[in-house]
Design a protein around this motif. Structure first.
Motif, PDB file in Angstrom:
ATOM      1  N   ASP A  59       0.768  -1.062   0.104  1.00 57.50           N
ATOM      2  CA  ASP A  59       0.106   0.009   0.076  1.00 57.50           C
ATOM      3  C   ASP A  59       0.750   1.460   0.044  1.00 57.50           C
ATOM      4  O   ASP A  59       0.426   2.182   0.788  1.00 57.50           O
ATOM      5  N   GLN A  60       1.798   1.147  -0.653  1.00 60.30           N
ATOM      6  CA  GLN A  60       2.827   2.304  -0.925  1.00 60.30           C
ATOM      7  C   GLN A  60       3.398   2.490  -2.369  1.00 60.30           C
ATOM      8  O   GLN A  60       4.253   2.490  -2.846  1.00 60.30           O
ATOM      9  N   LYS A  61       2.137   2.656  -3.159  1.00 68.92           N
ATOM     10  CA  LYS A  61       2.466   2.905  -4.619  1.00 68.92           C
ATOM     11  C   LYS A  61       3.391   4.114  -5.089  1.00 68.92           C
ATOM     12  O   LYS A  61       4.240   3.958  -5.880  1.00 68.92           O
ATOM     13  N   GLU A  62       3.052   5.182  -4.300  1.00 74.19           N
ATOM     14  CA  GLU A  62       3.721   6.304  -4.527  1.00 74.19           C
ATOM     15  C   GLU A  62       5.564   5.952  -4.496  1.00 74.19           C
ATOM     16  O   GLU A  62       6.221   6.684  -5.302  1.00 74.19           O
ATOM     17  N   LYS A  63       5.837   5.301  -3.303  1.00 76.64           N
ATOM     18  CA  LYS A  63       7.158   5.027  -3.242  1.00 76.64           C
ATOM     19  C   LYS A  63       7.655   4.246  -4.455  1.00 76.64           C
ATOM     20  O   LYS A  63       8.703   4.355  -4.887  1.00 76.64           O
ATOM     21  N   GLY A  64       6.850   3.372  -4.732  1.00 80.62           N
ATOM     22  CA  GLY A  64       7.249   2.466  -5.912  1.00 80.62           C
ATOM     23  C   GLY A  64       7.345   3.463  -7.224  1.00 80.62           C
ATOM     24  O   GLY A  64       8.417   3.180  -8.045  1.00 80.62           O
ATOM     25  N   LEU A  65       6.595   4.244  -7.374  1.00 79.29           N
ATOM     26  CA  LEU A  65       6.445   5.129  -8.624  1.00 79.29           C
ATOM     27  C   LEU A  65       7.934   5.728  -8.569  1.00 79.29           C
ATOM     28  O   LEU A  65       8.601   6.014  -9.477  1.00 79.29           O
ATOM     29  N   ARG A  66       8.195   6.402  -7.314  1.00 80.95           N
ATOM     30  CA  ARG A  66       9.536   7.210  -7.377  1.00 80.95           C
ATOM     31  C   ARG A  66      10.771   6.472  -7.477  1.00 80.95           C
ATOM     32  O   ARG A  66      11.552   6.780  -8.154  1.00 80.95           O
ATOM     33  N   LEU A  67      10.738   5.047  -6.927  1.00 83.89           N
ATOM     34  CA  LEU A  67      11.656   4.129  -7.183  1.00 83.89           C
ATOM     35  C   LEU A  67      11.877   3.930  -8.597  1.00 83.89           C
ATOM     36  O   LEU A  67      12.886   3.999  -9.189  1.00 83.89           O
ATOM     37  N   LEU A  68      10.875   3.740  -9.334  1.00 82.15           N
ATOM     38  CA  LEU A  68      10.849   3.228 -10.564  1.00 82.15           C
ATOM     39  C   LEU A  68      11.526   4.631 -11.497  1.00 82.15           C
ATOM     40  O   LEU A  68      12.084   4.201 -12.486  1.00 82.15           O
ATOM     41  N   THR A  69      11.215   5.935 -11.171  1.00 78.94           N
ATOM     42  CA  THR A  69      11.846   7.050 -11.882  1.00 78.94           C
ATOM     43  C   THR A  69      13.123   6.926 -11.659  1.00 78.94           C
ATOM     44  O   THR A  69      14.041   7.370 -12.766  1.00 78.94           O
ATOM     45  N   THR A  70      13.796   6.509 -10.719  1.00 82.12           N
ATOM     46  CA  THR A  70      15.238   6.375 -10.071  1.00 82.12           C
ATOM     47  C   THR A  70      15.673   5.277 -11.046  1.00 82.12           C
ATOM     48  O   THR A  70      16.832   5.458 -11.765  1.00 82.12           O
ATOM     49  N   VAL A  71      15.184   4.117 -11.179  1.00 81.39           N
ATOM     50  CA  VAL A  71      15.517   2.919 -11.881  1.00 81.39           C
ATOM     51  C   VAL A  71      15.808   3.381 -13.466  1.00 81.39           C
ATOM     52  O   VAL A  71      16.364   2.856 -14.351  1.00 81.39           O
ATOM     53  N   ASP A  72      14.707   4.070 -14.153  1.00 81.73           N
ATOM     54  CA  ASP A  72      14.462   4.290 -15.397  1.00 81.73           C
ATOM     55  C   ASP A  72      15.411   5.318 -15.715  1.00 81.73           C
ATOM     56  O   ASP A  72      16.172   5.175 -16.669  1.00 81.73           O
ATOM     57  N   ALA A  73      15.795   6.217 -15.019  1.00 79.22           N
ATOM     58  CA  ALA A  73      17.031   7.039 -14.870  1.00 79.22           C
ATOM     59  C   ALA A  73      18.205   6.551 -15.123  1.00 79.22           C
ATOM     60  O   ALA A  73      19.264   6.707 -16.022  1.00 79.22           O
ATOM     61  N   LYS A  74      18.609   5.525 -14.215  1.00 80.10           N
ATOM     62  CA  LYS A  74      19.805   4.872 -14.331  1.00 80.10           C
ATOM     63  C   LYS A  74      19.956   4.015 -15.613  1.00 80.10           C
ATOM     64  O   LYS A  74      21.148   3.949 -16.130  1.00 80.10           O
ATOM     65  N   LEU A  75      18.802   3.433 -16.010  1.00 83.04           N
ATOM     66  CA  LEU A  75      18.993   2.375 -17.444  1.00 83.04           C
ATOM     67  C   LEU A  75      18.971   3.254 -18.514  1.00 83.04           C
ATOM     68  O   LEU A  75      19.735   2.833 -19.225  1.00 83.04           O
ATOM     69  N   ALA A  76      18.415   4.597 -18.442  1.00 83.25           N
ATOM     70  CA  ALA A  76      18.871   5.538 -19.688  1.00 83.25           C
ATOM     71  C   ALA A  76      20.258   5.827 -19.680  1.00 83.25           C
ATOM     72  O   ALA A  76      21.064   5.924 -20.468  1.00 83.25           O
ATOM     73  N   GLU A  77      20.923   5.735 -18.324  1.00 84.49           N
ATOM     74  CA  GLU A  77      22.277   6.143 -18.181  1.00 84.49           C
ATOM     75  C   GLU A  77      23.282   5.206 -19.003  1.00 84.49           C
ATOM     76  O   GLU A  77      24.084   5.415 -19.478  1.00 84.49           O
ATOM     77  N   LEU A  78      22.862   3.948 -18.633  1.00 82.55           N
ATOM     78  CA  LEU A  78      23.629   2.766 -18.981  1.00 82.55           C
ATOM     79  C   LEU A  78      23.341   2.619 -20.554  1.00 82.55           C
ATOM     80  O   LEU A  78      24.184   1.988 -21.292  1.00 82.55           O
ATOM     81  N   ASN A  79      22.399   3.153 -20.978  1.00 79.96           N
ATOM     82  CA  ASN A  79      22.020   2.819 -22.642  1.00 79.96           C
ATOM     83  C   ASN A  79      22.923   4.035 -23.312  1.00 79.96           C
ATOM     84  O   ASN A  79      23.266   3.685 -24.519  1.00 79.96           O
ATOM     85  N   ARG A  80      23.336   5.090 -22.601  1.00 76.73           N
ATOM     86  CA  ARG A  80      24.055   6.024 -23.170  1.00 76.73           C
ATOM     87  C   ARG A  80      25.756   5.718 -23.246  1.00 76.73           C
ATOM     88  O   ARG A  80      26.305   5.838 -24.030  1.00 76.73           O
ATOM     89  N   THR A  81      26.085   5.011 -21.840  1.00 69.95           N
ATOM     90  CA  THR A  81      27.293   4.333 -21.932  1.00 69.95           C
ATOM     91  C   THR A  81      27.140   2.932 -21.773  1.00 69.95           C
ATOM     92  O   THR A  81      27.184   2.661 -20.618  1.00 69.95           O
ATOM     93  N   ASN A  82      27.581   1.996 -22.616  1.00 72.66           N
ATOM     94  CA  ASN A  82      27.264   0.653 -22.605  1.00 72.66           C
ATOM     95  C   ASN A  82      28.761  -0.169 -23.058  1.00 72.66           C
ATOM     96  O   ASN A  82      29.490   0.359 -23.497  1.00 72.66           O
ATOM     97  N   LEU A  83      28.766  -1.275 -23.166  1.00 82.49           N
ATOM     98  CA  LEU A  83      29.686  -2.190 -23.373  1.00 82.49           C
ATOM     99  C   LEU A  83      29.341  -2.930 -24.659  1.00 82.49           C
ATOM    100  O   LEU A  83      29.781  -4.058 -24.985  1.00 82.49           O
ATOM    101  N   ALA A  84      28.532  -2.133 -25.830  1.00 81.26           N
ATOM    102  CA  ALA A  84      28.218  -3.130 -26.793  1.00 81.26           C
ATOM    103  C   ALA A  84      29.317  -3.296 -27.728  1.00 81.26           C
ATOM    104  O   ALA A  84      30.265  -2.651 -27.887  1.00 81.26           O
TER     105      ALA A  84
END
Length: 273
Positions: free
Chosen positions: A119-144
């Motif tokens: 029953d803490q959906k807002e906390k989940g959405l905030r963490l998801l925003t952080t995760v998505d930002a980190k994943l975007a950073e990985l997409n910019r600098t990766n080991l392809a």
């Protein structure tokens, strides 16, 4: 009948985590103060007070769990034996099962599922925003384009290489690289076999990041002739961040690793901070 968390609104929930990945996610969401017990695979941050152990997540005791008076028990698909799962689904506690995250999509789903269950959906959405930002950073600098060998540092005389379906494979895919292994699960291989695979990067996952690389090369000198070691692209990471699949900590580790390799070809021993 399951008791919803809302029934405990007048007091703090009492959480039991039966899985390392679940425990990591509980901390990432900020519910660590509600934890009352963990399984033996779970890692607590340095300095965090010790918690009672409920044992190994595949061989739990329903009586042992319920004796701790939890309001919520959280695990993965690995929780067992089946009799414990049956008992938990019938008990007056909330029982939440999350699938081990082998992809960023599954990690995102687990974040929302657990936050909603508590029953803490807002906390989940905030963490998801952080995760998505980190994943975007990985997409910019990766080991392809890199060919990576992911080794578990358990015994220097045995090279435990990650194949398809492992946390090591998931970590490699997170960085957009290619796994040198063409088999499933983890497998012991010889140093000569790894040499023939010609990895351009070697990742060594263990508990002692300071000594993992030197110890590995001392025990397996043939690896000094691989492209990875010749170019000083062999790196130690904290295996605790990957023990149960992808996590927020694993994403952080992937970012540090990709940035280190992108910025400099020099030997890096990367600790989890």
């Amino acid at each position: 009948m399951l008791a919803p968390v809302a029934l405990y609104a007048d007091e703090r929930p009492r959480l039991i985590s039966t899985d390392a990945g679940v425990t990591e996610l509980i901390f990432a969401l900020g519910f660590e103060d509600d934890l009352i017990a963990i399984d033996v695979t779970s890692q607590l941050p340095e300095g965090f007070p010790a918690l009672p152990s409920i044992g190994y997540h595949r061989t739990l005791s329903a009586e042992g769990l319920m004796s701790l008076n939890p309001s919520v028990v959280i695990g993965s698909e690995h929780i067992g034996p089946p009799s414990v799962v049956s008992a938990l689904t019938q008990a007056e506690v909330k029982f939440v099962q999350l699938r081990s995250a082998k992809s960023s999509d599954q990690l995102r789903d687990n974040v929302l599922t657990l936050a909603d269950a508590l029953d803490q959906k807002e906390k989940g959405l905030r963490l998801l925003t952080t995760v998505d930002a980190k994943l975007a950073e990985l997409n910019r600098t990766n080991l392809a384009g890199e060919r990576i060998a992911f080794l578990l540092s358990m015994d220097d005389s045995k090279l435990r290489l990650a194949g398809e379906g492992t946390s090591g494979q998931s970590f490699i895919e997170l960085m957009k690289a290619q796994n040198v292994a063409d088999f499933k699960n983890y497998r012991n291989i010889s140093a000569e076999s790894l040499f023939e695979m010609q990895p351009s990067v070697i990742i060594v996952a263990g508990t002692d990041v300071e000594s993992a690389v030197p110890s590995l090369l001392e025990a397996n000198p043939v690896l000094t002739h691989t492209p990875a070691v010749k170019q000083k692209r062999i790196i130690a990471v904290n295996g605790a961040t990957l023990v149960a699949g992808l996590s927020v900590s694993a994403i952080n580790e992937a970012i540090r690793l990709t940035q280190a390799l992108s910025n400099s070809p020099a030997l890096v021993v990367q600790a989890n901070k």
